[in-house]
Design a protein around this motif. Sequence first.
Motif, PDB file in Angstrom:
ATOM      1  N   TYR A  65      64.469  47.740  46.259  1.00  0.00           N
ATOM      2  CA  TYR A  65      64.598  48.656  47.391  1.00  0.00           C
ATOM      3  C   TYR A  65      63.241  48.934  48.035  1.00  0.00           C
ATOM      4  CZ  TYR A  65      62.898  52.663  44.636  1.00  0.00           C
ATOM      5  OH  TYR A  65      62.140  53.520  43.892  1.00  0.00           O
ATOM      6  N   VAL A  66      62.156  48.844  47.257  1.00  0.00           N
ATOM      7  CA  VAL A  66      60.821  49.033  47.820  1.00  0.00           C
ATOM      8  C   VAL A  66      60.472  47.837  48.711  1.00  0.00           C
ATOM      9  CG1 VAL A  66      58.385  49.336  47.294  1.00  0.00           C
ATOM     10  CG2 VAL A  66      60.109  50.453  45.876  1.00  0.00           C
ATOM     11  N   GLU A  67      60.778  46.648  48.250  1.00  0.00           N
ATOM     12  CA  GLU A  67      60.520  45.455  49.060  1.00  0.00           C
ATOM     13  C   GLU A  67      61.346  45.472  50.341  1.00  0.00           C
ATOM     14  OE1 GLU A  67      58.205  43.342  48.458  1.00  0.00           O
ATOM     15  OE2 GLU A  67      57.653  44.275  46.543  1.00  0.00           O
ATOM     16  N   THR A  68      62.589  45.964  50.238  1.00  0.00           N
ATOM     17  CA  THR A  68      63.436  46.038  51.437  1.00  0.00           C
ATOM     18  C   THR A  68      62.862  47.016  52.455  1.00  0.00           C
ATOM     19  OG1 THR A  68      65.395  45.540  50.101  1.00  0.00           O
ATOM     20  CG2 THR A  68      65.762  46.538  52.266  1.00  0.00           C
ATOM     21  N   ALA A  69      62.423  48.190  51.974  1.00  0.00           N
ATOM     22  CA  ALA A  69      61.829  49.176  52.877  1.00  0.00           C
ATOM     23  C   ALA A  69      60.540  48.650  53.490  1.00  0.00           C
ATOM     24  CB  ALA A  69      61.562  50.477  52.112  1.00  0.00           C
ATOM     25  N   ARG A  70      59.769  47.902  52.714  1.00  0.00           N
ATOM     26  CA  ARG A  70      58.524  47.334  53.245  1.00  0.00           C
ATOM     27  C   ARG A  70      58.831  46.263  54.294  1.00  0.00           C
ATOM     28  NH1 ARG A  70      56.187  46.269  48.616  1.00  0.00           N
ATOM     29  NH2 ARG A  70      54.940  48.184  48.545  1.00  0.00           N
ATOM     30  N   ALA A  71      59.903  45.493  54.070  1.00  0.00           N
ATOM     31  CA  ALA A  71      60.273  44.447  55.022  1.00  0.00           C
ATOM     32  C   ALA A  71      60.764  45.033  56.344  1.00  0.00           C
ATOM     33  CB  ALA A  71      61.354  43.558  54.421  1.00  0.00           C
ATOM     34  N   LYS A  72      61.286  46.262  56.302  1.00  0.00           N
ATOM     35  CA  LYS A  72      61.753  46.917  57.529  1.00  0.00           C
ATOM     36  C   LYS A  72      60.602  47.473  58.355  1.00  0.00           C
ATOM     37  CE  LYS A  72      66.392  48.184  55.979  1.00  0.00           C
ATOM     38  NZ  LYS A  72      67.339  49.304  55.723  1.00  0.00           N
ATOM     39  N   GLY A  73      59.383  47.382  57.825  1.00  0.00           N
ATOM     40  CA  GLY A  73      58.226  47.793  58.593  1.00  0.00           C
ATOM     41  C   GLY A  73      57.790  49.232  58.396  1.00  0.00           C
ATOM     42  N   LEU A  74      58.257  49.891  57.337  1.00  0.00           N
ATOM     43  CA  LEU A  74      57.809  51.255  57.079  1.00  0.00           C
ATOM     44  C   LEU A  74      56.332  51.265  56.720  1.00  0.00           C
ATOM     45  CD1 LEU A  74      60.649  52.932  54.963  1.00  0.00           C
ATOM     46  CD2 LEU A  74      59.933  53.518  57.269  1.00  0.00           C
ATOM     47  N   PRO A  75      55.570  52.237  57.216  1.00  0.00           N
ATOM     48  CA  PRO A  75      54.165  52.355  56.807  1.00  0.00           C
ATOM     49  C   PRO A  75      54.064  52.501  55.284  1.00  0.00           C
ATOM     50  CG  PRO A  75      54.618  53.760  58.693  1.00  0.00           C
ATOM     51  CD  PRO A  75      55.941  53.245  58.224  1.00  0.00           C
ATOM     52  N   GLU A  76      53.021  51.923  54.716  1.00  0.00           N
ATOM     53  CA  GLU A  76      52.913  51.870  53.267  1.00  0.00           C
ATOM     54  C   GLU A  76      52.890  53.272  52.648  1.00  0.00           C
ATOM     55  OE1 GLU A  76      52.798  49.664  49.712  1.00  0.00           O
ATOM     56  OE2 GLU A  76      53.178  49.093  51.792  1.00  0.00           O
ATOM     57  N   LEU A  77      52.108  54.176  53.224  1.00  0.00           N
ATOM     58  CA  LEU A  77      52.014  55.526  52.668  1.00  0.00           C
ATOM     59  C   LEU A  77      53.355  56.252  52.749  1.00  0.00           C
ATOM     60  CD1 LEU A  77      50.282  57.755  51.449  1.00  0.00           C
ATOM     61  CD2 LEU A  77      49.671  58.460  53.774  1.00  0.00           C
ATOM     62  N   MET A  91      53.054  59.444  35.295  1.00  0.00           N
ATOM     63  CA  MET A  91      53.278  59.190  36.720  1.00  0.00           C
ATOM     64  C   MET A  91      52.915  57.752  37.078  1.00  0.00           C
ATOM     65  SD  MET A  91      54.278  60.703  39.524  1.00  0.00           S
ATOM     66  CE  MET A  91      54.235  60.421  41.284  1.00  0.00           C
ATOM     67  N   ARG A  92      51.809  57.280  36.550  1.00  0.00           N
ATOM     68  CA  ARG A  92      51.370  55.909  36.837  1.00  0.00           C
ATOM     69  C   ARG A  92      52.393  54.906  36.321  1.00  0.00           C
ATOM     70  NH1 ARG A  92      48.759  51.743  34.230  1.00  0.00           N
ATOM     71  NH2 ARG A  92      47.230  50.544  35.470  1.00  0.00           N
ATOM     72  N   ALA A  93      52.852  55.086  35.077  1.00  0.00           N
ATOM     73  CA  ALA A  93      53.801  54.138  34.494  1.00  0.00           C
ATOM     74  C   ALA A  93      55.131  54.147  35.246  1.00  0.00           C
ATOM     75  CB  ALA A  93      54.024  54.485  33.020  1.00  0.00           C
ATOM     76  N   ASN A  94      55.648  55.332  35.569  1.00  0.00           N
ATOM     77  CA  ASN A  94      56.919  55.404  36.286  1.00  0.00           C
ATOM     78  C   ASN A  94      56.821  54.816  37.691  1.00  0.00           C
ATOM     79  OD1 ASN A  94      57.909  56.651  34.063  1.00  0.00           O
ATOM     80  ND2 ASN A  94      58.351  58.609  35.022  1.00  0.00           N
ATOM     81  N   LEU A  95      55.729  55.117  38.375  1.00  0.00           N
ATOM     82  CA  LEU A  95      55.577  54.619  39.743  1.00  0.00           C
ATOM     83  C   LEU A  95      55.397  53.103  39.762  1.00  0.00           C
ATOM     84  CD1 LEU A  95      55.517  55.406  42.668  1.00  0.00           C
ATOM     85  CD2 LEU A  95      53.070  55.876  42.472  1.00  0.00           C
ATOM     86  N   LEU A  96      54.662  52.562  38.807  1.00  0.00           N
ATOM     87  CA  LEU A  96      54.517  51.109  38.727  1.00  0.00           C
ATOM     88  C   LEU A  96      55.869  50.441  38.495  1.00  0.00           C
ATOM     89  CD1 LEU A  96      51.241  50.639  36.625  1.00  0.00           C
ATOM     90  CD2 LEU A  96      51.615  50.028  39.026  1.00  0.00           C
ATOM     91  N   ASP A  97      56.713  51.079  37.702  1.00  0.00           N
ATOM     92  CA  ASP A  97      58.042  50.529  37.446  1.00  0.00           C
ATOM     93  C   ASP A  97      58.891  50.536  38.714  1.00  0.00           C
ATOM     94  OD1 ASP A  97      60.125  49.587  35.554  1.00  0.00           O
ATOM     95  OD2 ASP A  97      61.073  51.493  36.062  1.00  0.00           O
ATOM     96  N   GLU A  98      58.742  51.592  39.532  1.00  0.00           N
ATOM     97  CA  GLU A  98      59.541  51.694  40.754  1.00  0.00           C
ATOM     98  C   GLU A  98      59.014  50.782  41.866  1.00  0.00           C
ATOM     99  OE1 GLU A  98      62.356  53.367  41.158  1.00  0.00           O
ATOM    100  OE2 GLU A  98      62.255  53.938  39.036  1.00  0.00           O
ATOM    101  N   LEU A  99      57.698  50.577  41.921  1.00  0.00           N
ATOM    102  CA  LEU A  99      57.115  49.775  43.003  1.00  0.00           C
ATOM    103  C   LEU A  99      57.574  48.326  42.969  1.00  0.00           C
ATOM    104  CD1 LEU A  99      53.437  51.112  43.088  1.00  0.00           C
ATOM    105  CD2 LEU A  99      55.228  51.469  44.806  1.00  0.00           C
ATOM    106  N   GLY A 100      58.003  47.854  41.816  1.00  0.00           N
ATOM    107  CA  GLY A 100      58.438  46.466  41.720  1.00  0.00           C
ATOM    108  C   GLY A 100      59.915  46.252  41.952  1.00  0.00           C
TER     109      GLY A 100
END
Length: 328
Positions: free
Chosen positions: A225-237, A213-222
């Motif tokens: 689409y994650v940066e785009t969602a974060r730029a739109k102001g979505l709460p981190e959790l 889970m840790r390895a897969n999630l680290l791969d997805e966090l970078g």
Amino acid sequence: MLRFILRRVLWMIPSFIAVSVVAFIIIQLPPGDFVTSYAADLATSGSPADPATLEAMRIRYGLDQPLVIQYFHWIWNALNGDLGVSFEYRTPVADIIWGRLGMTALVAFCTLIFVWIVAFPVGVYSAVRQYSVGDYIVTFLCFLGMATPNFLLALFVMYLSVTYLGYSVGGLFSPDFENAAWSLPRVVDLLKHLWIPVLVLGVAGIAALVRIMRANLLDELGKPYVETARAKGLPELTLILRYPTRVALNPFISTVGWVLPVLVSGDVIVSSVLSLPTAGPILIQALKTQDMYLGGALIMFQCILVLIGTLLSDLLLVWLDPRIRYDR
């Protein structure tokens, strides 16, 4: 999707034939047969059996026939719903398996839920807090859990329970409730014993799934689409749980493939150490005594459930992850 399911079901037919042949060969690999093992046990106890009696037993069980004839006789009866009679227990194999399957399923289901409940949040925390003190602690505990054999952990937990808690944790019931009718006190007694096998069997699974889970999630966090969602102001959790975590959940769904075979065998060594009334100990005993019908049925069931579990996990992955398609 329907074509994929039909194709997989059709492929299960030759797989079933191959599995039945392998299961039969495994039972026949040791020298001799059940009658040979029975005669050796009698000789060890100081009362050797009469050769005529042994020969009559061999004829009665059909062990005097060629192996090919024995296989076709066994598989034909199995296809007609007759799994044969256990040589050792003198009981229909189907009754023995169904008698043990309930407790085996209970232990397997509770272990699976325990593994998922613990591994999911811990894996997410370890990925989100990468290289933190908590991440290092989780990593150390995961490596320790994967490196410790389950049977050794079972012995250690049993020792602690007897020494410091003052009661034995062998089996799933106390002697007073072993053969009692179901009641609230018997359920409470079951819960007092159930946590031991669930903990022992779940440690290695938790450790492995946390790392995956840790390895897969680290791969997805970078990914972008994650940066785009974060730029739109979505709460981190909300961002983490809605998008990258959903993709990283694939290993959890894949575990369905091994849950079903566990319903038949469980962890055979841990089950024997803890004296659990599951199918694992009788599988070991059947292989030791070359109880052909019982051992062959358990091995064959386990392999068939692998095929079914793999199909179910593939279908669940399609439902969970829109990127996966089997039509082409």
